[in-house]
Design an enzyme around this catalytic site. Structure first.
Site, PDB file in Angstrom:
ATOM      1  CB  THR A   1      -0.939   0.000   1.212  1.00 17.76           C
ATOM      2  OG1 THR A   1      -1.797  -1.134   1.100  1.00 17.76           O
ATOM      3  CG2 THR A   1      -1.767   1.274   1.264  1.00 17.76           C
TER       4      THR A   1
ATOM      5  CG  HIS B   1      -2.174  -3.465  -3.462  1.00 15.69           C
ATOM      6  ND1 HIS B   1      -3.214  -4.228  -2.983  1.00 15.69           N
ATOM      7  CD2 HIS B   1      -1.899  -2.555  -2.499  1.00 15.69           C
ATOM      8  CE1 HIS B   1      -3.529  -3.797  -1.766  1.00 15.69           C
ATOM      9  NE2 HIS B   1      -2.759  -2.771  -1.461  1.00 15.69           N
TER      10      HIS B   1
HETATM   11 ZN   LIG Z   1      -3.290  -1.254  -0.268  1.00 16.36          ZN
END
Ligand SMILES: [Zn+2]
Ligand SMILES: *[C@@H]1O[C@H](CO)[C@@H](O)[C@H](O)[C@H]1NC(C)=O
Ligand SMILES: *[C@@H]1O[C@H](CO)[C@@H](O)[C@H](O)[C@H]1NC(C)=O
Ligand SMILES: *[C@@H]1O[C@H](CO)[C@@H](O)[C@H](O)[C@H]1NC(C)=O
Ligand SMILES: *[C@@H]1O[C@H](CO)[C@@H](O)[C@H](O)[C@H]1NC(C)=O
Ligand SMILES: *[C@@H]1O[C@H](CO)[C@@H](O)[C@H](O)[C@H]1NC(C)=O
Ligand SMILES: *[C@@H]1O[C@H](CO)[C@@H](O)[C@H](O)[C@H]1NC(C)=O
Ligand SMILES: *[C@@H]1O[C@H](CO)[C@@H](O)[C@H](O)[C@H]1NC(C)=O
Ligand SMILES: *[C@@H]1O[C@H](CO)[C@@H](O)[C@H](O)[C@H]1NC(C)=O
EC number: 3.6.1.29
Length: 453
Positions: A70, A238
Site C-alpha cells: 500500500t 494493488h
Molecule cells: Zn493497499
C-alpha cells in the site's frame, strides 16, 4: 488524411480549451480504492463505475511497482518513481544508519518521505494554487516542510461520506483554489484480506458497496456543479490473491530466530542478519521451494528494488498465494505484495473529465506513468521520474496517438493499397505493351535519343 483531420480537430479543441482555461485552471481529483484488483471489473457488476467509464477512459491493467504494498504504491502514483527512488520501500521499514523505524501506524517522520517530492507539494508551490487531501499515505506529513493546505490526519474511522463532503467543500470554496485533491478509501482491501478474493459471496457484497460509493461520488460532483470541469481519476494501489493454510512457509523451521532481525514478514520478507549474512542466506535459501531468496545485490533488475539503504541485505519473495510465517497459523485469507508481474497484483485506472477522451479503453500502463500524466493535466513541470508520458497520450484529448493495433492496421492497409496499385500497373503495362502498334517505333525513338544529344 485521417491524421490531418485528427490534427486539425485537436488543434481546434486545444484552441477552445486554451481560451476558457484563463478563467478556470484545470483541476484534478485522484481517488484510490485500496486493493481494487483489476479483474474485479470483469468478474463483478459495477453499474456506477461502468457509467463513469462510458463517459471517460478505462485502463484495464495498471502494472504497479514491486513490492506490491500500500504505502510504496501510493507514493509511486504521486511521484512517478520506483520504490528504490522514492524511499518508501515497504509498509514496515528500518534505516540502519539512523536506526529509525517506520510502520503504517508510525509514519509521520518526514525523514522517510523526503527522498521524493509528491505532486501535491509541487502543485502547491505554483502561484494561486492549493492542494487538499481526504487522506492518502503521506498527505498528513510535512514533506519538504509542506502539507496540503487542507488535509485530514489519517483515521480509518472517518466515513467515506465525511471524506467526500470535506474534499468537495475544499474543491469549491478555497482561495487560492484547490486544483489537486486526493480521496482514499480502505476497501476493498480490508475485506480482500479478511475473506480472500475467491470468496465470491462476500466480495460481491463489498464490491457492490464500493460501486455505490462511486455512485455517491459522481452524484455529489453533479449536484455541486463540479462534474463537467473536474478531472477525476479512480484507481488503486494493488490487487489481491487467495492465500491458504496449506501454503505456509515457516521460517522457524529453517533458521534460529536469534540470528537475524525481521523488518517485514510477508509475502516479501526483509531480513537483517545479526552476524553472518552468508550463513543466514544459506539456511533461508534451502528453506522452501515456494519462495525466492535474494541477497540484496542479486535482486532482479526488473523489480527496480535494490538501490536504497532501506532495502535489507536479504529479501525473501514468496510465490503467489504463499504466506511466510514464524511458526504460526495463517494470518490472512487474502494478501498482496507479491511479484508485480502477476496480473492478480494489478489494479485498474478509470478517468473522466475535460482532459480525457470519452468511451476509450486502453490495455495497460505503468503506475509510474500516472504522475507525468497528472502533471500534464495540471500544467506542472514534473520532477525527474520513471514514468513515460507517451504511454498515456491515448487517454488525453489534447494529445494525438496511434495505438499499436491501429498502427498495424494502417501499415497493412497501406501495403495492401500499394501492392494492389503495383499489381494494377503491371497488368496495365502488360496489356498495353502487347497490342500497342507503335511500341517498336517508340523503342527506336528511345534508341535515337543518345545520338541526338
Ligand atoms: Zn493497499
Ligand atoms: C474566448 O474568449 C473570448 C474573449 O474573452 C470570449 O468572447 C469567447 O466566448 C471565448 N470562447 C470560448 C470558446 O470560451
Ligand atoms: C493570483 O491571483 C491574484 C488575485 O486573484 C491575481 O491578481 C494574480 O494575477 C494571480 N496570479 C497568477 C499567476 O495567476
Ligand atoms: C493532526 O494531528 C496533529 C497531532 O495530533 C495535530 O496537531 C493537528 O492539528 C492535526 N491536523 C489536522 C488537520 O487535523
Ligand atoms: C470535515 O468537515 C467538518 C466541517 O467543517 C469538520 O467538523 C470535520 O472535522 C471535518 N472532518 C475531518 C475528518 O477533518
Ligand atoms: C524467537 O523464538 C522464541 C521461541 O519461540 C520466542 O520466544 C522469541 O520471542 C522469538 N524471538 C524473536 C526475536 O522473535
Ligand atoms: C559466515 O558463515 C560462512 C558459512 O557458514 C563461513 O564460511 C564464514 O567464514 C562466516 N563468516 C564470518 C565472518 O564468520
Ligand atoms: C514451533 O512449533 C513447534 C510445534 O508447534 C514447536 O515444537 C517448536 O518448539 C516451535 N519452535 C519455535 C522456534 O517456536
Ligand atoms: C528513476 O528515476 C530516477 C529519477 O530520475 C532516477 O534517478 C533513476 O535512475 C530511475 N530509475 C531507473 C531504473 O531508471
Amino acid at each position: 488524411m485521417k491524421l490531418l483531420v485528427i490534427l486539425l480537430f485537436s488543434g481546434l479543441i486545444t484552441g477552445c480549451r486554451g481560451n476558457s482555461s484563463h478563467s478556470l485552471p484545470p483541476k484534478l481529483l485522484l481517488v484510490s480504492f485500496d486493493g481494487f484488483r483489476a479483474d474485479y471489473l470483469q468478474n463483478y457488476e459495477f453499474p456506477h463505475l461502468q457509467n463513469f467509464i462510458k463517459e471517460g477512459v478505462l485502463v484495464e491493467h495498471v502494472k504497479n511497482v514491486f513490492i506490491t504494498k500500500t504505502f510504496p504504491n501510493h507514493y509511486s502514483i504521486v511521484t512517478g518513481l520506483y520504490e528504490e527512488s522514492h524511499g518508501i520501500v515497504a509498509n514496515s521499514m528500518y534505516d540502519v544508519i539512523t536506526k529509525k523505524h517506520f510502520s503504517d501506524l508510525d509514519d509521520k517522520d518526514p525523514f522517510w518521505w523526503n527522498e521524493a517530492v509528491p505532486i501535491w507539494v509541487t502543485n502547491q508551490l505554483q502561484e494561486n494554487r492549493s492542494s487538499a487531501a481526504a487522506m492518502w499515505p503521506g498527505t498528513d506529513v510535512p514533506i519538504h516542510n509542506t502539507t496540503p493546505s487542507y488535509f485530514m490526519n489519517y483515521s480509518s474511522s472517518v466515513s467515506f461520506e465525511e471524506r467526500l463532503n470535506n474534499i468537495t467543500t475544499w474543491l469549491i470554496n478555497s482561495n487560492p483554489p484547490v486544483t489537486f485533491a486526493t480521496l482514499y478509501w480502505e476497501e476493498p482491501d480490508a475485506s480482500g484480506h479478511k475473506y480472500g478474493p475467491e470468496d465470491k459471496e462476500n466480495m460481491y457484497r463489498v464490491l457492490k458497496e464500493i460501486d455505490d460509493l462511486i455512485g455517491e461520488l459522481v452524484h455529489k460532483l453533479k449536484v455541486l456543479g463540479l462534474w463537467e470541469n473536474l478531472n477525476v481519476i479512480i484507481t488503486s494501489d494493488h490487487g489481491m490473491t487467495q492465500c491458504s493454510k496449506d501454503r505456509l512457509i515457516n521460517l522457524d523451521r529453517c533458521i534460529d530466530n536469534s540470528s537475524y532481525a525481521l523488518i517485514d514478514l510477508t509475502p516479501v520478507a526483509a531480513v537483517l542478519p545479526k552476524i553472518n549474512t552468508t550463513e543466514v542466506y544459506n539456511k533461508l535459501k534451502v528453506c522452501s521451494p515456494h519462495m525466492n531468496v535474494y541477497l540484496k545485490e542479486d535482486i532482479p533488475a526488473r523489480f527496480h528494488y535494490q538501490h536504497n539503504n532501506r532495502i535489507q541485505p536479504i529479501i525473501l519473495v514468496a510465490d503467489e498465494g504463499w504466506t511466510i510465517v514464524l511458526n504460526k497459523s495463517l494470518p490472512k485469507l487474502g494478501d498482496h505484495g507479491y511479484d508485480n508481474s502477476l496480473s492478480s497484483m494489478h489494479p485498474f485506472l478509470a478517468a473522466h473529465g475535460p482532459a480525457f477522451h470519452k468511451g476509450y479503453k486502453h490495455n495497460t500502463i505503468n503506475s509510474v506513468d500516472i504522475y507525468p500524466m497528472m502533471c500534464h493535466i495540471l500544467g506542472l513541470k514534473p520532477h525527474p521520474n520513471n514514468g513515460t508520458f507517451g504511454h498515456t497520450k491515448c487517454l488525453l484529448v489534447d494529445q494525438w496517438c496511434i495505438n499499436l493495433p491501429e498502427a498495424v492496421g494502417i501499415v497493412i492497409g497501406a501495403l495492401l493499397v500499394l501492392t494492389t496499385l503495383t499489381g494494377l500497373i503491371i497488368i496495365m503495362q502488360n496489356r498495353l505493351s502487347v497490342p500497342r502498334p507503335f511500341s517498336r517505333l517508340q523503342l527506336q525513338e528511345d534508341d535515337d535519343d543518345p545520338l541526338i544529344e
